[in-house]
Design a protein around this motif. Structure first.
Motif, PDB file in Angstrom:
ATOM      1  N   HIS A 193      43.727  52.406  55.447  1.00 24.21           N
ATOM      2  CA  HIS A 193      44.871  52.573  54.342  1.00 24.21           C
ATOM      3  C   HIS A 193      45.980  52.126  55.261  1.00 24.21           C
ATOM      4  O   HIS A 193      45.997  52.286  56.497  1.00 24.21           O
ATOM      5  CB  HIS A 193      45.103  53.572  53.814  1.00 24.21           C
ATOM      6  CG  HIS A 193      45.447  54.816  54.495  1.00 24.21           C
ATOM      7  ND1 HIS A 193      44.730  55.572  55.217  1.00 24.21           N
ATOM      8  CD2 HIS A 193      46.679  55.293  54.711  1.00 24.21           C
ATOM      9  CE1 HIS A 193      45.178  56.427  55.707  1.00 24.21           C
ATOM     10  NE2 HIS A 193      46.587  56.429  55.531  1.00 24.21           N
ATOM     11  N   MET A 194      47.057  51.246  54.538  1.00 26.36           N
ATOM     12  CA  MET A 194      48.201  51.065  55.027  1.00 26.36           C
ATOM     13  C   MET A 194      49.542  51.188  53.960  1.00 26.36           C
ATOM     14  O   MET A 194      49.391  51.559  52.745  1.00 26.36           O
ATOM     15  CB  MET A 194      48.157  49.695  55.551  1.00 26.36           C
ATOM     16  CG  MET A 194      48.124  48.628  54.645  1.00 26.36           C
ATOM     17  SD  MET A 194      48.369  46.763  55.271  1.00 26.36           S
ATOM     18  CE  MET A 194      46.557  46.635  55.770  1.00 26.36           C
ATOM     19  N   ALA A 195      50.496  51.376  54.657  1.00 26.28           N
ATOM     20  CA  ALA A 195      51.767  51.476  53.762  1.00 26.28           C
ATOM     21  C   ALA A 195      51.932  50.524  52.964  1.00 26.28           C
ATOM     22  O   ALA A 195      51.726  49.378  53.168  1.00 26.28           O
ATOM     23  CB  ALA A 195      53.034  51.798  54.756  1.00 26.28           C
ATOM     24  N   MET A 196      52.462  50.841  51.702  1.00 27.43           N
ATOM     25  CA  MET A 196      52.607  49.810  50.481  1.00 27.43           C
ATOM     26  C   MET A 196      53.721  48.824  50.922  1.00 27.43           C
ATOM     27  O   MET A 196      53.814  47.677  50.685  1.00 27.43           O
ATOM     28  CB  MET A 196      53.108  50.697  49.208  1.00 27.43           C
ATOM     29  CG  MET A 196      53.186  49.612  47.910  1.00 27.43           C
ATOM     30  SD  MET A 196      51.724  49.196  47.128  1.00 27.43           S
ATOM     31  CE  MET A 196      51.437  50.808  46.668  1.00 27.43           C
ATOM     32  N   GLY A 197      54.558  49.245  51.937  1.00 25.77           N
ATOM     33  CA  GLY A 197      55.738  48.503  52.331  1.00 25.77           C
ATOM     34  C   GLY A 197      55.332  47.444  53.520  1.00 25.77           C
ATOM     35  O   GLY A 197      56.093  46.726  53.619  1.00 25.77           O
ATOM     36  N   ASN A 198      54.035  47.668  53.896  1.00 27.64           N
ATOM     37  CA  ASN A 198      53.529  46.852  54.756  1.00 27.64           C
ATOM     38  C   ASN A 198      53.136  45.591  54.130  1.00 27.64           C
ATOM     39  O   ASN A 198      51.966  45.653  53.328  1.00 27.64           O
ATOM     40  CB  ASN A 198      52.351  47.489  55.835  1.00 27.64           C
ATOM     41  CG  ASN A 198      52.082  46.418  56.700  1.00 27.64           C
ATOM     42  OD1 ASN A 198      52.226  45.499  56.728  1.00 27.64           O
ATOM     43  ND2 ASN A 198      51.130  47.047  57.694  1.00 27.64           N
ATOM     44  N   HIS A 199      53.824  44.471  54.114  1.00 26.69           N
ATOM     45  CA  HIS A 199      53.269  43.175  53.296  1.00 26.69           C
ATOM     46  C   HIS A 199      52.084  42.701  53.755  1.00 26.69           C
ATOM     47  O   HIS A 199      51.285  41.587  53.057  1.00 26.69           O
ATOM     48  CB  HIS A 199      54.249  42.208  53.140  1.00 26.69           C
ATOM     49  CG  HIS A 199      55.450  42.744  52.377  1.00 26.69           C
ATOM     50  ND1 HIS A 199      56.752  42.035  51.685  1.00 26.69           N
ATOM     51  CD2 HIS A 199      56.080  43.965  51.870  1.00 26.69           C
ATOM     52  CE1 HIS A 199      57.242  42.575  51.139  1.00 26.69           C
ATOM     53  NE2 HIS A 199      56.991  43.980  51.402  1.00 26.69           N
TER      54      HIS A 199
END
Length: 209
Positions: free
Chosen positions: A57-63
């Protein structure tokens, strides 16, 4: 990855063990001619499909998750260390770098289902907390955790190829390898002592043949 045959590792169990022991990897992709990379923890499910699958998973803010198209590459770096030519005690030698790395290629897909995302997070917590004296746990259905989960994107990478490279001076004469190990054991920079241990394993295996 450039892999001369004497550095290639194809043993599936060895590669799986390495990925699990070095599971903080780098996800690479390319869109419109520009390369993008994200440093992330990964979970390997070796029993899914022919080669297995990676979850994370990754941060939503990471485009990055919005831009991924086509094949992706995940690099799992292992120990590495500089090798000085002075250790060979011979003329006409040059410096090099010994290292271990695994490259995983695959196809990327997002996890949109809430239950699947929960499973990824629970599995991640279990994997990284399992060795702790008092493992941390949480209920992902609390209001705070549900809010937090809205800020991340889960994903799955279906693995299509795994490459392993153990560059440990295997192509050098045995006495040169042994001298290198002895010098490397005294080094404190990089991962010299771990590389020395891996080199010694190769030497011992060769001597047993």
């Amino acid at each position: 990855m450039y892999i001369p045959k004497h550095f290639a590792v194809t043993d599936r169990e060895k590669l799986i063990r390495f990925i699990k022991e070095n599971s903080f990897g780098i996800l690479f992709s390319q869109t419109d001619g520009r390369a993008t990379a994200s440093h992330l923890p990964f979970l390997l499910k070796e029993d899914e499909g022919e080669f297995g699958a990676l979850y994370g998973h990754m941060a939503m803010g990471n485009h990055h998750w919005r831009e991924i198209e086509g094949e992706v590459l995940v690099v799992f770096p292992g120990p590495h260390a500089y090798v000085s030519p002075t250790w060979y005690e011979e003329k006409d030698t040059v410096p090099t770098w010994n290292y271990v790395a695994v490259h995983v290629y695959g196809t990327f897909s997002l996890i949109e289902d809430h239950k699947q995302l929960k499973k990824i997070l629970y599995d991640t917590i279990d994997f990284y907390e399992s060795h702790m004296e008092n493992p941390w746990t949480t209920d992902l259905e609390t209001s705070a955790n549900r809010r937090g989960m809205k800020g991340i994107k889960g994903f799955r990478i279906r693995i299509t190829e795994i490459q392993g490279k153990w560059k440990l001076n295997q192509h050098h004469p045995l006495d040169r390898q042994q001298r290198t190990v002895q010098h490397m054991k005294k080094e404190e920079r990089y991962d010299s002592r771990e590389i020395a241990r891996l080199m010694q394993e190769n030497i011992d295996r060769t001597l047993r043949k």
